[in-house]
Design an enzyme around this catalytic site. Structure first.
Site: not given
Ligand code: NAP
Length: 307
Positions: A13, A35-36, A89, A167
């Site tokens: 997203i 971010s990993r 969300k 979701d």
């Protein structure tokens, strides 16, 4: 003032919607990503939020795009650091998490935005205005999509706290609780949970408005071919149908609105306004209905599902 924002969780997203939307909107710029396993272009990159907060003294806001199970601690960390927070969300894995974040944001005097992208679909505001002038008789929600197409390689979505078919289903509930301006309660639910998963692949919800109108919702992740994101509303003065996730509106069968998806730029305009006022926008109504379905829904085991 331009908000200097850092984004956490550079995944589907974030790439599909957040990065292009931020570029389109005045008043906010992306300066860092945490971010990993991924790196963004033209920004400072960090392996995690802690490193980003330590490295970016001038950061104003943090945008959290990880799965819901891990967002609460990150949101707390950002709020405690005095940053404004934009939550994807659903705003939390539990209602109590979101309530705790609202209280913390209030104490810190910063913005908490629990975003509901579907509320910004093109026809939602028009539907809300039309319904406000009428008495709702019944509502039928059909939210059917192909999980293999929309959520490939996302094991978190099938785990506890991942919501399963809720979701996408919570998007329908976010529209429902926006366009109907009276309390909605959950009466009963059936949750179809595959034998090899922790979260439902299908759900049926029976709800009602405070004035007694029946609301039925079907969420199903097994739909191949054309996808369905429809809300049909019968009233004392005609019928309304929102299609395409809220981007199309029919009144008594005739198309009134048909617009391309522009939900994320609208959300960033809202976030910029909220930050200007250090305001909080964190409506838990859609999440409460999901929680209620998990609380009182009948669990119906179904065949194992390989995604
Ligand atoms: P995703 O791509 O699976 O995950 C986003 C990123 O979060 C991953 O790339 C990963 O980045 C990080 N992440 C994943 N698991 C993690 C974990 N256990 N701990 C810490 N970080 C983790 O998911 P998504 O589709 O973008 O969805 C993220 C959120 O946006 C969800 O709440 C979803 O409901 C919402 N959303 C998704 C869509 C959609 O179409 N996909 C639409 C609207 C809203 P690193 O591994 O690099 O850290």
């Amino acid at each position: 003032m331009t908000i200097r924002a850092g984004l956490v969780g550079l995944g589907k997203i974030a790439r599909d919607q957040h990065l292009p939307a931020i570029l389109k909107i005045d008043g906010i710029e992306l300066v860092a990503i945490a971010s990993r396993n991924a790196q963004g272009e033209g920004v400072h990159n960090y392996p995690d939020l802690g490193a980003m907060l330590a490295g970016e003294a001038g950061l104003d806001a943090v945008i959290l795009c990880q799965p819901p199970q891990v967002r609460y601690h990150a949101a707390r960390q950002a709020l405690l650091a005095g940053k404004h927070v934009f939550l994807e969300k659903p705003p939390g894995a539990t209602v109590s998490e979101v309530e705790a974040l609202v209280a913390l944001a209030r104490r810190q005097g910063v913005t908490l935005y629990a975003s509901w992208h579907s509320r910004h679909a093109a026809a939602v505001a028009a539907a809300k205005a039309w319904i406000a002038e009428r008495k709702v008789a019944r509502i039928d929600i059909q939210w059917r999509e192909d999980v293999r197409h929309w959520h490939p390689g996302q094991p978190w979505i099938w785990e506890a706290g991942g919501f399963g078919v809720f979701d996408p289903g919570i998007n329908a509930l976010s529209i429902l609780t926006e366009i109907v301006q009276e309390p909605i309660t959950l009466l009963s639910a059936e949750l179809e949970v595959p034998a090899n998963k922790q979260a439902p692949i299908g759900a049926m919800l029976q709800m009602a408005t405070a004035s007694g109108a029946a609301i039925d919702a079907v969420f199903d992740w097994r739909q191949t071919g054309p996808q369905t994101w429809d809300i049909a509303v019968e009233t004392d003065q005609g019928s309304l149908r929102l299609s395409d996730g809220g981007n199309m509106l029919y009144l008594d069968g005739a198309v009134q609105v048909k617009a391309p998806d522009a939900e994320y730029p609208a959300m960033y305009r809202r976030f910029v306004d909220l930050v200007a006022d250090k305001a909080i926008d964190a409506d838990t109504a859609p999440l409460r209905l999901v929680a209620d379905a998990f609380l009182c829904g009948r669990h119906c085991p179904t065949a194992a599902f390989e995604d």
